[in-house]
Design a protein around this motif. Structure first.
Motif, PDB file in Angstrom:
ATOM      1  N   ALA A  69       0.845  -1.193   0.000  1.00 32.72           N
ATOM      2  CA  ALA A  69       0.000   0.000   0.000  1.00 32.72           C
ATOM      3  C   ALA A  69       0.880   1.243   0.000  1.00 32.72           C
ATOM      4  O   ALA A  69       1.947   1.256   0.631  1.00 32.72           O
ATOM      5  N   GLU A 123      -6.546 -10.938   4.580  1.00 33.11           N
ATOM      6  CA  GLU A 123      -7.185  -9.955   5.441  1.00 33.11           C
ATOM      7  C   GLU A 123      -6.467  -9.844   6.780  1.00 33.11           C
ATOM      8  O   GLU A 123      -6.329  -8.737   7.334  1.00 33.11           O
ATOM      9  N   THR A 130      -2.372  -2.383   9.091  1.00 35.85           N
ATOM     10  CA  THR A 130      -3.115  -1.173   9.461  1.00 35.85           C
ATOM     11  C   THR A 130      -3.069  -0.911  10.961  1.00 35.85           C
ATOM     12  O   THR A 130      -3.085   0.245  11.390  1.00 35.85           O
ATOM     13  N   ASP A 135      -4.464   3.926   8.656  1.00 35.20           N
ATOM     14  CA  ASP A 135      -5.290   3.618   7.483  1.00 35.20           C
ATOM     15  C   ASP A 135      -4.427   3.474   6.235  1.00 35.20           C
ATOM     16  O   ASP A 135      -3.595   4.334   5.934  1.00 35.20           O
ATOM     17  N   LEU A 136      -4.648   2.397   5.506  1.00 34.22           N
ATOM     18  CA  LEU A 136      -3.903   2.116   4.286  1.00 34.22           C
ATOM     19  C   LEU A 136      -4.870   1.659   3.204  1.00 34.22           C
ATOM     20  O   LEU A 136      -5.875   1.000   3.495  1.00 34.22           O
ATOM     21  N   THR A 137      -4.566   1.994   1.970  1.00 34.14           N
ATOM     22  CA  THR A 137      -5.316   1.495   0.819  1.00 34.14           C
ATOM     23  C   THR A 137      -4.422   0.536   0.064  1.00 34.14           C
ATOM     24  O   THR A 137      -3.462   0.948  -0.600  1.00 34.14           O
ATOM     25  N   PHE A 138      -4.729  -0.742   0.175  1.00 36.53           N
ATOM     26  CA  PHE A 138      -3.862  -1.754  -0.430  1.00 36.53           C
ATOM     27  C   PHE A 138      -4.123  -1.829  -1.936  1.00 36.53           C
ATOM     28  O   PHE A 138      -5.248  -2.050  -2.374  1.00 36.53           O
ATOM     29  N   THR A 139      -3.080  -1.653  -2.700  1.00 32.38           N
ATOM     30  CA  THR A 139      -3.190  -1.623  -4.163  1.00 32.38           C
ATOM     31  C   THR A 139      -2.656  -2.878  -4.822  1.00 32.38           C
ATOM     32  O   THR A 139      -2.957  -3.136  -5.987  1.00 32.38           O
ATOM     33  N   PRO A 327      -7.670  -6.548  -5.922  1.00 32.83           N
ATOM     34  CA  PRO A 327      -6.459  -5.757  -6.069  1.00 32.83           C
ATOM     35  C   PRO A 327      -5.535  -6.357  -7.114  1.00 32.83           C
ATOM     36  O   PRO A 327      -5.476  -7.575  -7.277  1.00 32.83           O
TER      37      PRO A 327
END
Length: 330
Positions: A69, A123, A130, A135-139, A327
């Motif tokens: 992320a 997960e 996290t 907060d992270l947005t996993f790409t 993702p």
């Protein structure tokens, strides 16, 4: 390599090896099949594709998951870290630009092909990240795979006891960067006829270390025997093609033959492995856990080759209404 006169051929599979002087190999590309001759051949395919010394009895595949992320450079860890607990986590970053780094977290190792809930593990790994970095947005997410030898020492040297011009390099156990350099040096010394003082340590024909690590060796042999016999029993046959849920990849009987099957999540199309018994390897039967979009052999960690479309199917009730892409995976 090219500067020294060598060449690299991508998207080419070696499907046959005849040992001799010179050796002959069959190379298959999407366009054609070609015979290649070479004085020396090194099988360095991670898990040996030609296993004439039965090295699968001394290798254990281990898969580990990775999530990544973007993170602000100011919040990113500056070094590489690894935890001490048994279910290891490692953390590092990579350049991303725009004042950001790519946070890369690995962990959740398991034996491939054993029916693990991979989605749940992804997960859990993301949750661990996290909890520590906010907060992270996993790409991105993907899986790595390593092979451990029973005595924890890589197997680098002759392909089998009688080989003269064929060699193998495997069993790096997650230390491929350093072990790859070692294997290249060791094998180049052997091929050019020079002595290497530490070649006996890594020789696949070694006996002393097998005796010393007898307990681990026998435990792994028992695991091999269990899959070799148990996976071939009639009760081990998986569901029919029509019963397979989207985005899963179990072994299936179709019709009366084992096949590696995957049902595409978006198209609802079952895909069969190219060969009728591609789900069967010398070591065991290929299986695919739920949420894992591949079919995998529990013993070797191998996967079937290109898949062919079998037939469309109606939406599976267990996955109806699911939308959105997963993702990206590099």
């Amino acid at each position: 390599m090219r500067r020294l006169g060598g060449s690299i051929h991508e998207y080419t599979r070696i499907t046959g090896l005849h040992e001799g002087d010179p050796c002959e190999l069959i190379a298959e590309s999407p366009a054609s099949a070609t015979k290649v001759t070479a004085h020396h051949v090194v099988v360095a395919t991670h898990y040996p594709v030609f296993d004439r010394a039965l090295l699968f009895t001394r290798l254990s595949p281990r898969r580990e998951l990775v999530v990544a992320a973007p993170i602000d450079a100011a919040r990113a860890p500056r070094d590489m870290y690894i935890t001490q607990e048994q279910n290891t986590r490692s953390v590092r970053t990579a350049p991303l630009g725009d004042g950001r780094r790519l946070l890369v977290v690995t962990g959740e190792h398991f034996t491939p092909g054993t029916g693990q809930d991979v989605e749940e593990r992804f997960e859990r790994l993301a949750g661990w990240a996290t909890d520590r970095f906010g907060d992270l947005t996993f790409t991105h997410r993907w899986a790595t795979q390593d092979n451990d030898s029973t005595d924890s020492v890589p197997l680098v040297g002759p392909l089998h006891p009688g080989s003269k011009n064929t060699y193998v390099a495997t069993g790096f156990g997650g230390w491929g960067m350093s072990s790859g350099i070692m294997a290249g040096r060791l094998l180049s010394e052997r091929i050019t006829g020079r002595d290497c003082p530490w070649s006996d340590l890594y020789d696949p024909r070694r006996i002393a270390s097998v005796v010393r690590e007898g307990a681990a060796f026998l435990k792994h042999r028992g695991h091999v025997a269990r899959h070799f016999v148990g996976d071939r029993l009639p009760t081990a046959t998986g569901p029919s093609v029509d019963e397979i849920a989207p985005a899963t990849a179990p072994s299936s009987a179709s019709p009366g033959k084992r096949c590696a099957v995957h049902r595409d999540e978006a198209l609802g199309v079952a895909r069969l492995a190219r060969a009728p018994i591609a789900a069967e390897t010398p070591e065991g039967i290929i299986q695919g856990p739920a949420q894992h979009r591949t079919a995998t052999c529990a013993q070797s960690g191998s996967r079937p080759g290109s898949l062919q479309r079998a037939r469309p199917a109606p939406p599976h009730p267990a996955r109806a209404g699911r939308r959105g892409p997963s993702p990206r995976r590099p």
